[in-house]
Scaffold this motif. Structure first.
Motif, mmCIF file in Angstrom:
data_model
loop_
_atom_site.group_PDB
_atom_site.id
_atom_site.type_symbol
_atom_site.label_atom_id
_atom_site.label_comp_id
_atom_site.label_asym_id
_atom_site.label_seq_id
_atom_site.Cartn_x
_atom_site.Cartn_y
_atom_site.Cartn_z
ATOM 1 N N ARG A 11 13.917 -10.649 9.876
ATOM 2 C CA ARG A 11 15.299 -10.491 10.307
ATOM 3 C C ARG A 11 16.094 -9.980 9.113
ATOM 4 O O ARG A 11 15.849 -10.391 7.979
ATOM 5 N N GLY A 12 17.033 -9.095 9.372
ATOM 6 C CA GLY A 12 17.822 -8.522 8.292
ATOM 7 C C GLY A 12 17.166 -7.252 7.808
ATOM 8 O O GLY A 12 16.005 -6.977 8.114
ATOM 9 N N SER A 13 17.909 -6.446 7.054
ATOM 10 C CA SER A 13 17.337 -5.178 6.611
ATOM 11 C C SER A 13 16.988 -5.244 5.125
ATOM 12 O O SER A 13 17.668 -5.928 4.352
ATOM 13 N N PRO A 14 15.938 -4.545 4.759
ATOM 14 C CA PRO A 14 15.546 -4.553 3.354
ATOM 15 C C PRO A 14 16.536 -3.762 2.516
ATOM 16 O O PRO A 14 17.318 -2.986 3.055
ATOM 17 N N PRO A 15 16.535 -3.927 1.198
ATOM 18 C CA PRO A 15 17.421 -3.141 0.331
ATOM 19 C C PRO A 15 17.168 -1.644 0.535
ATOM 20 O O PRO A 15 16.062 -1.245 0.928
ATOM 21 N N SER A 16 18.169 -0.832 0.290
ATOM 22 C CA SER A 16 18.083 0.586 0.645
ATOM 23 C C SER A 16 16.956 1.300 -0.114
ATOM 24 O O SER A 16 16.353 2.223 0.415
ATOM 25 N N ASP A 17 16.674 0.886 -1.346
ATOM 26 C CA ASP A 17 15.638 1.581 -2.107
ATOM 27 C C ASP A 17 14.280 0.881 -2.005
ATOM 28 O O ASP A 17 13.411 1.078 -2.834
ATOM 29 N N CYS A 18 14.129 0.068 -0.957
ATOM 30 C CA CYS A 18 12.860 -0.639 -0.782
ATOM 31 C C CYS A 18 11.808 0.303 -0.196
ATOM 32 O O CYS A 18 12.044 0.984 0.792
ATOM 33 N N LEU A 19 10.616 0.337 -0.827
ATOM 34 C CA LEU A 19 9.566 1.237 -0.361
ATOM 35 C C LEU A 19 8.530 0.511 0.488
ATOM 36 O O LEU A 19 7.767 1.123 1.215
ATOM 37 N N ASN A 20 8.463 -0.803 0.361
ATOM 38 C CA ASN A 20 7.448 -1.562 1.076
ATOM 39 C C ASN A 20 7.965 -2.987 1.215
ATOM 40 O O ASN A 20 7.853 -3.785 0.294
ATOM 41 N N ALA A 21 8.567 -3.294 2.377
ATOM 42 C CA ALA A 21 9.295 -4.546 2.531
ATOM 43 C C ALA A 21 8.424 -5.776 2.270
ATOM 44 O O ALA A 21 8.796 -6.669 1.532
ATOM 45 N N LEU A 22 7.222 -5.783 2.898
ATOM 46 C CA LEU A 22 6.334 -6.938 2.740
ATOM 47 C C LEU A 22 5.256 -6.576 1.728
ATOM 48 O O LEU A 22 4.396 -5.749 2.000
ATOM 49 N N THR A 23 5.315 -7.181 0.553
ATOM 50 C CA THR A 23 4.422 -6.765 -0.525
ATOM 51 C C THR A 23 3.599 -7.937 -1.047
ATOM 52 O O THR A 23 4.120 -9.020 -1.276
ATOM 53 N N PHE A 24 2.308 -7.659 -1.223
ATOM 54 C CA PHE A 24 1.374 -8.712 -1.646
ATOM 55 C C PHE A 24 1.203 -8.786 -3.161
ATOM 56 O O PHE A 24 1.250 -7.779 -3.863
ATOM 57 N N ILE A 25 0.955 -10.007 -3.625
ATOM 58 C CA ILE A 25 0.390 -10.210 -4.957
ATOM 59 C C ILE A 25 -0.905 -10.988 -4.724
ATOM 60 O O ILE A 25 -0.905 -12.004 -4.035
ATOM 61 N N PHE A 26 -2.022 -10.451 -5.239
ATOM 62 C CA PHE A 26 -3.327 -10.984 -4.857
ATOM 63 C C PHE A 26 -3.900 -11.941 -5.900
ATOM 64 O O PHE A 26 -3.655 -11.805 -7.102
ATOM 65 N N GLN A 27 -4.725 -12.846 -5.420
ATOM 66 C CA GLN A 27 -5.388 -13.792 -6.317
ATOM 67 C C GLN A 27 -6.307 -13.069 -7.308
ATOM 68 O O GLN A 27 -6.354 -13.390 -8.480
ATOM 69 N N ASP A 28 -7.050 -12.061 -6.792
ATOM 70 C CA ASP A 28 -7.989 -11.353 -7.673
ATOM 71 C C ASP A 28 -7.350 -10.111 -8.295
ATOM 72 O O ASP A 28 -8.045 -9.226 -8.767
ATOM 73 N N PHE A 29 -6.054 -10.027 -8.283
ATOM 74 C CA PHE A 29 -5.243 -8.961 -8.884
ATOM 75 C C PHE A 29 -5.359 -7.630 -8.139
ATOM 76 O O PHE A 29 -4.396 -6.900 -8.027
ATOM 77 N N SER A 30 -6.592 -7.291 -7.667
ATOM 78 C CA SER A 30 -6.805 -6.029 -6.953
ATOM 79 C C SER A 30 -6.245 -4.815 -7.687
ATOM 80 O O SER A 30 -5.527 -4.011 -7.114
ATOM 81 N N LEU A 31 -6.591 -4.705 -8.965
ATOM 82 C CA LEU A 31 -6.217 -3.501 -9.714
ATOM 83 C C LEU A 31 -7.358 -2.502 -9.601
ATOM 84 O O LEU A 31 -8.519 -2.892 -9.494
ATOM 85 N N LEU A 32 -7.040 -1.217 -9.628
ATOM 86 C CA LEU A 32 -8.096 -0.211 -9.625
ATOM 87 C C LEU A 32 -8.603 -0.050 -11.057
ATOM 88 O O LEU A 32 -7.855 0.356 -11.941
ATOM 89 N N PRO A 33 -9.891 -0.358 -11.290
ATOM 90 C CA PRO A 33 -10.396 -0.314 -12.665
ATOM 91 C C PRO A 33 -10.408 1.089 -13.264
ATOM 92 O O PRO A 33 -10.478 1.234 -14.476
ATOM 93 N N TRP A 34 -10.356 2.134 -12.386
ATOM 94 C CA TRP A 34 -10.389 3.501 -12.907
ATOM 95 C C TRP A 34 -8.994 4.046 -13.159
ATOM 96 O O TRP A 34 -8.828 5.226 -13.402
#
Lengths: 253, 268
Positions: free
Chosen positions: A62-85
């Protein structure tokens, strides 16, 4: 933005994993979800993030995201999920590249989030060169880069040693103090939940249900390192099922 | 064993061995010693000239090859077939492998066929290819293409199957496009396997070209070895074999070089 979960159930084949979950995260509120392993808390988070579909019930914002929001629902992962390359800065650039942003703007966003997470001097490093704590900072920086309105954190500190996780917990609290984001925070660490949660949702397992909701009024910045009384209260709620979860054979996580 | 209560005993070190130590000079020494023994045995007559000629004769055979221009002719012919067939086979294999790895429909249609053709020893197809494509270059290039194609397809879609799903989930959670996820996550994640498979297919390609040339060719290393063999010219035969070893080593080095360039995120 607010997040509302209404009567959500999830079944895999015939197995009922989540049963009639109701849950609300108000604007600027951090909701911690705790529960024994196998209670479906990570599944619930993936449902909220749209990575899986509920079998029944609704999940809404409910409600609108900030105007400069690119991805309203964003994850932070336990295993970081970074691309090693990809280097630190390139890992952050990854989530901006599909948007019509000029290179200059992109670099500005990257510099800004690196600065906010104390990573500026590591921008050209490979993930393998970083400690677990630094990797998770990159994960946080990447999430901040898309200017999310709801952060979905899946045990973000569980893969870190206790001292590093204490440091990052304080950083997260500082970050919240500045940006007042809405967040769902999954953890199995009770004291962590008591430190960072405005609301703590205790789940039970098989099937996952909301067992109890505890509100904590005290401002995040003013909380003590431990609140043994509340911790004990939560542990008493969980203990029996945690024992059962530990003895289970072939349970998936 | 009984020790008195108040005597101190130094703890003995028992963690030695089972670890690799670099040693740069031992392999050239072994190499030189082997050649020297061979030379000695040949000169003194321990080794019959009919079985193994003196190493100097092999060197002379090499020299002849070089002076007459036959080296260029044979190596050139083999290399042309190898490079053409291997490159085309690898590119096609990667494309088909990606199609199988990414689209369930393609997988359902092609994977069983690939699995059925994969175990055929490709050299058995040479007679068929000669009938189809003629005795010339086309049958040999196609044989290598075929021999490279199937292992590459299988390695490529196997690599895609093994891409860390949590990274793909991460991409989806940030709303990356399908194309972005394929290009920036799936492709780089499967690249190490694809490259190490190229080592294997390079070896397969060399085996196939030599076998094909042994059977039916006028030019090429295989044909040169075949001719030397039928003339009992063991010095020339050995020269041909050494050329093959060098080709394999160079191919291996080139792929190693590419790996170091493209996968520098892996090692320091």
């Amino acid at each position: 933005m607010e997040l509302v979960v209404e009567g959500v159930s999830k079944t895999y084949d015939d197995l009922l994993v989540l049963n009639q979950i109701d849950l609300t995260a108000d604007e600027g509120q951090i909701v911690c979800i705790i529960g024994p392993s196998g209670c479906g808390k990570s599944t619930l988070l993936r449902l909220m993030g749209g990575l899986e579909e509920p079998s029944s019930g609704n999940i809404k914002t409910r409600g609108s995201p900030p105007s400069d929001c690119l991805n309203a629902l964003t994850f932070i992962f336990q295993d970081f999920s970074l691309l090693p390359w990809r280097t630190v800065e390139s890992n952050i650039s990854l989530v901006l590249e599909d948007h019509p942003i000029s290179n200059k703007e992109k670099q500005e966003i990257i510099n800004s989030v690196l600065q906010r997470t104390n990573l500026s001097e590591f921008s050209k490093r490979w993930p393998r060169e970083l400690s677990g704590g630094m990797k998770q900072r990159v994960g946080i920086a990447r999430a901040l880069a898309v200017n999310p309105s709801i952060l979905l954190m899946d045990e973000p500190l569980s893969a870190l040693d206790s001292q590093t996780s204490e440091i990052l917990l304080n950083d997260l609290i500082d970050l919240w103090d500045k940006q007042r984001f809405t967040s769902i925070y999954i953890t199995h660490n009770l004291s962590e939940a008591i430190r960072i949660g405005h609301k703590i949702v205790v789940m039970s397992r098989r099937p996952g249900e909301v067992r109890e909701t505890v509100n904590i009024e005290k401002a995040l910045k003013e909380r003590e390192l431990r609140n043994i009384e509340l911790e004990k209260y939560l542990w008493d709620l969980l203990k029996e099922e945690a024992v059962a979860a530990e003895r289970e054979i072939g349970s998936e996580t | 064993m009984k020790h008195k209560k108040n005597t101190f005993i130094k703890i003995p070190f028992r963690g030695s061995g089972f670890s690799y130590r670099k040693n740069y000079w031992i392999s050239p020494v072994v190499f030189i010693v082997l050649i020297a023994l061979w030379h000695l045995g040949s000169t003194l007559g321990f080794i019959s000239k009919l079985v193994l000629p003196n190493p100097t004769e092999v060197v002379i055979a090499f020299h002849d090859l070089y002076v007459t221009g036959d080296l260029y002719l044979h190596v050139g012919a083999s290399l042309k077939r190898l490079i053409l067939g291997w490159t085309l086979g690898s590119i096609l294999g990667i494309i088909i492998g990606f199609a199988i790895g990414l689209f369930s429909l393609v997988r359902a249609g092609l994977a069983p066929i690939v699995a059925a053709i994969f175990p055929i020893p490709k050299i058995a197809l040479l007679p068929l290819f000669i009938i189809w494509f003629g005795i010339g270059e086309l049958s040999k290039v196609n044989l290598i293409l075929f021999g490279t194609l199937f292992p590459t397809i299988i390695a490529t879609y196997g690599a895609i199957d093994n891409v860390d799903r949590s990274l793909i989930r991460m991409g989806q959670s940030f709303n990356l496009t399908w194309f972005s996820i394929t290009k920036k996550i799936v492709f780089p994640a499967s690249l190490p396997v694809i490259l190490s498979n190229m080592r294997i297919t390079a070896a397969i390609a060399i085996i196939l070209i030599v076998a094909a040339e042994l059977i039916a060719a006028e030019k090429g290393i295989g044909a040169y070895i075949q001719m030397a063999g039928s003339l009992f010219a063991i010095d020339r035969l050995l020269a041909g074999i050494i050329i093959l070893s060098c080709m394999g080593l160079i191919a291996n080095w080139l792929i190693g070089f590419t790996e170091r360039k493209l996968l520098k995120w892996r090692n320091l």
